[in-house]
Design an enzyme around this catalytic site. Structure first.
Site, PDB file in Angstrom:
ATOM      1  N   GLU A 180      23.475  -1.458 -17.448  1.00  0.00           N
ATOM      2  CA  GLU A 180      24.826  -1.881 -17.847  1.00  0.00           C
ATOM      3  C   GLU A 180      25.014  -1.872 -19.370  1.00  0.00           C
ATOM      4  O   GLU A 180      25.343  -2.893 -19.987  1.00  0.00           O
ATOM      5  CB  GLU A 180      25.137  -3.265 -17.279  1.00  0.00           C
ATOM      6  CG  GLU A 180      25.236  -3.286 -15.774  1.00  0.00           C
ATOM      7  CD  GLU A 180      25.644  -4.626 -15.204  1.00  0.00           C
ATOM      8  OE1 GLU A 180      26.201  -4.672 -14.098  1.00  0.00           O
ATOM      9  OE2 GLU A 180      25.398  -5.668 -15.878  1.00  0.00           O
ATOM     10  N   GLU A 336      25.267  -1.465  -7.649  1.00  0.00           N
ATOM     11  CA  GLU A 336      25.311  -2.915  -7.471  1.00  0.00           C
ATOM     12  C   GLU A 336      26.611  -3.315  -6.784  1.00  0.00           C
ATOM     13  O   GLU A 336      27.694  -2.863  -7.154  1.00  0.00           O
ATOM     14  CB  GLU A 336      25.223  -3.650  -8.809  1.00  0.00           C
ATOM     15  CG  GLU A 336      23.885  -3.566  -9.499  1.00  0.00           C
ATOM     16  CD  GLU A 336      23.833  -4.453 -10.743  1.00  0.00           C
ATOM     17  OE1 GLU A 336      24.649  -5.397 -10.840  1.00  0.00           O
ATOM     18  OE2 GLU A 336      23.008  -4.187 -11.618  1.00  0.00           O
TER      19      GLU A 336
END
Length: 691
Positions: A180, A336
């Protein structure tokens, strides 16, 4: 449309890093294709949080749930390297061996997303700094500056150690690089970042004179005599130079990408046959994913819609379409997602029964070849202990784990029909990161949430089951019958000329208000904005007039009156919001006018035949009903057939290969008007229809 990637039917061989395909494909191509041989299922596995006694149960439960792929080691740097250059890898050896014996393949993380405390102690210059000069310290995660030489040195040494150790491990499916990027620190203002920014500017502009020209530094006495005088746009007395701010946004995305590429370079050198990826975050302004996508072998995404928001599915669908579009239709992975509640909102609603399955099938319908989660086992400690997992706190005897197992079985059954196939689309929506950053700056006619504006245009297509690709300005649009460009505020002359050529070649183009106002240096296009599109559209813009109401009052609207002579449904009348423009119509048909407001009596909707195609200009944001009418007209003219025969809120339909996925995101049963006959879909449910 691009044809689906071919897949290697050989069952699960270990990639050989010393050889590659002989057909000119990159060495990692075969291993990348193998990820699309079936629909993958699993999630982040963090065994370092648990006693090894739990690990054997984990593998058994993964087999029960149908897990095929686990992400391992994302936040394990401190465990892997407890002291500088002292590595503890035996536990990771054990974990990967266990997963391999259990039939679970691994996305092995490089573990660089969360540096250990010793790095900050020994190299405090590695820490990021905010625009206000505040240093961000350890105790959380992502406490590094992407331009820090010390951070890079230690991170790359760890990456090389892991690559040399595990590059030949039979469980390894791909590398998960960092995690991320930019999520918590999208920009850093530390000394090394500022020095890197100056070097980036010198590379971009060549001379400081060119920088002065691009930034318009004649305004407010901002002229620079050398690149050494230039700083990052820190906290300032009032509005910062807009192009300086945009360049620092561009640089910050590039700095994160450069960091990513340094890790990839190591992995390509040591393990050339192993694919690499890193997890994107849907619509994330800080990282220009059009620039990032070429530097991953498969796009992956993290998505956490709010179960309490009945409109969350719209952004979710659009972000799935973005992920599919980033590599021209290549299947992607949902890296995710959450089985139920997350932990970072003020109130974190759990997902009701069925909703996670519906959202997972939405992702599959829109091109995902895998559904993964954060995380496998819900944490017992730490900042995310209330974030749901595939195995919740209560254990496997639970609603959540039973749903996890059922979804795993369903994806396995669906694999043969769907995995590796493409999602056809004949409509493109233009998404531009520079325009996004520019319209959300200060000192503009009206602050605009760029993504929400895009979604307003996206919704009517979603309500009809018309699949949309997202494309950047300058992309090849020849495969699309209809292209929509809402709020394309920033564009180069070449990009605008490309849109003109698209229309002349037979395409249907819709341009929304506020478009082609600025060039790529954020200089105004004088003489009525729009640049080359003035000839395409047959209009010029004389004034911009945001609809501004009194403080605390309801959002203002404006009425549109259908123009005389427009025979379609009595004219395109209705309500519009947000914006008006005063247009000078040069050579276009006026289809609706403003009935009130600053632009009363002036054109609001125009259409012009241009070459073999047609170009529309929309000088406002039509409300839902009017946009529905417009989309019916645009798709009808372009010959695009919707999957739903009537607009249906809360419902979507998308075709992938030979499968039609219909999802009802509402809690009530809905009778869905499909082209092949209506079907009833229960609340928070999805149908997978064959043929």
């Amino acid at each position: 449309m691009t044809q689906p990637a071919t897949t290697d039917p050989t069952p699960d061989p270990t990639p050989d890093p010393t050889t590659g395909p002989t057909d000119g494909a990159p060495p990692q191509a075969a291993a990348t294709a193998r990820l699309s041989e079936r629909l993958q299922y699993g999630g982040d596995y963090n065994p370092e949080q648990w006693d090894p006694a739990v690990w054997e149960e984990d593998v058994t439960l993964m087999q029960q749930a149908g897990v095929t792929l686990a992400t391992v080691g994302v936040f394990s740097w401190a465990r892997l390297e407890p002291r500088p250059k002292e590595y503890d890898l035996a536990w990771l050896d054990d974990v990967l061996d266990r997963l391999h014996r259990g039939g679970v393949r691994v996305l092995l993380a490089t573990a660089t997303a969360s540096p250990p405390a010793w790095l900050a102690r020994e190299h405090p210059s590695s820490l990021p700094v905010t625009a206000d000069g505040v240093t961000l310290h350890p105790g959380s995660r992502q406490q590094y500056s992407p331009s820090s030489s010390a951070y890079r040195e230690h991170a790359l040494r760890l990456v090389e150690t892991l690559a040399e150790r595990y590059g030949d491990h039979p469980a390894l499916a791909a590398w998960h690089v960092n995690n991320e990027y930019g999520c918590h620190v999208p920009r850093s203002y530390d000394a090394e970042s500022v020095a890197a920014f100056r070097a980036w500017l010198a590379e971009r502009y060549g001379t400081v004179e060119r920088l002065n020209e691009a930034w318009g530094t004649a305004f407010w006495s901002q002229r620079y005599d050398s690149f050494d005088e230039v700083d990052a746009p820190r906290a300032m007395p009032t509005f910062a130079n807009p192009t300086q701010v945009l360049d620092f946004d561009r640089f910050s995305s590039d700095a994160l990408l450069a960091l990513h590429r340094t890790e990839v370079d190591v992995l390509r050198r040591v393990t050339p046959a192993v694919p690499v990826t890193t997890n994107f975050m849907g619509f994330f302004k800080a990282a220009d994913y059009w620039a990032w996508a070429p530097h991953v072998d498969v796009v992956t995404d993290d998505a956490y819609p709010d179960p309490a928001d009945p409109e969350a599915y719209v952004r979710l669908a659009a972000s799935r379409d973005l992920m599919r579009s980033l590599r021209d239709g290549q299947p992607w992975l949902l890296m995710e997602s959450a089985t139920s509640a997350v932990n970072w909102r003020a109130a974190n609603a759990p997902k009701p029964a069925g909703l996670h399955r519906a959202q997972s099938l939405q992702a599959v319908g829109r091109g995902a070849d895998g559904i993964l989660h954060f995380q496998w086992r819900q944490s017992a400690a730490g900042a995310e202990k209330f974030h749901s997992g595939m195995v919740p706190h209560v254990g496997p005897d639970s609603r959540v784990f039973r749903e996890v197992c059922a979804l795993g079985r369903e994806l396995a059954e669906l694999s043969a029909e769907v995995a590796g196939t493409r999602v056809p689309s004949r409509v493109a929506l233009l998404l531009d990161w520079d325009s996004w950053r520019a319209v959300e700056q200060e000192a503009v006619p009206a602050r605009t949430d760029y993504v929400e504006h895009l979604l307003a245009w996206y919704r009517p297509f979603l309500r009809r089951g018309v699949t949309v690709d997202l494309r950047p300005p300058g992309a090849d649009l020849s495969g699309y019958d209809l292209v929509v460009a809402p709020l394309l505020q920033v564009a180069s002359t070449e990009e605008l000329e490309g849109l003109d050529a698209y229309v002349r070649g037979g395409g249907h183009l819709v341009v929304g208000y506020g478009s082609a106002v600025l060039d790529r240096d954020l200089h105004v296009r004088l003489g009525g904005y729009l640049g080359p599109l003035q000839g395409t559209l047959g209009v010029r813009v004389e004034e911009q007039a945001p609809l501004v109401g009194a403080p605390g009052a309801a959002a203002p609207v404006t009425r549109l009156a259908g123009a005389p002579g427009d025979a379609v449904d009595g004219g395109l009348s209705g309500t519009a919001t947000t914006w008006q423009e005063v247009l000078q119509v040069q050579d276009a048909q006026v289809l609706a006018t403003f009935a009130d407001g600053h632009a009363a009596g002036g054109a609001a909707l125009t259409r012009r035949t241009h070459g073999a195609g047609a170009a529309w200009y929309v000088a406002t944001l039509p409300d839902e009903a009017l946009l529905d009418a417009l989309v019916d007209r645009w798709t009808g003219e372009a010959g695009v057939e919707p999957l739903l025969t009537a607009p249906t809120a809360g419902v979507e339909a998308v075709r992938r290969g030979e499968v039609l996925v219909v999802v009802n995101h509402t809690p009530q049963a809905v009778r869905v008007p499909l082209a092949g006959g209506a079907r009833t879909v229960a609340g928070h449910d999805a149908l997978v229809l064959r043929g």
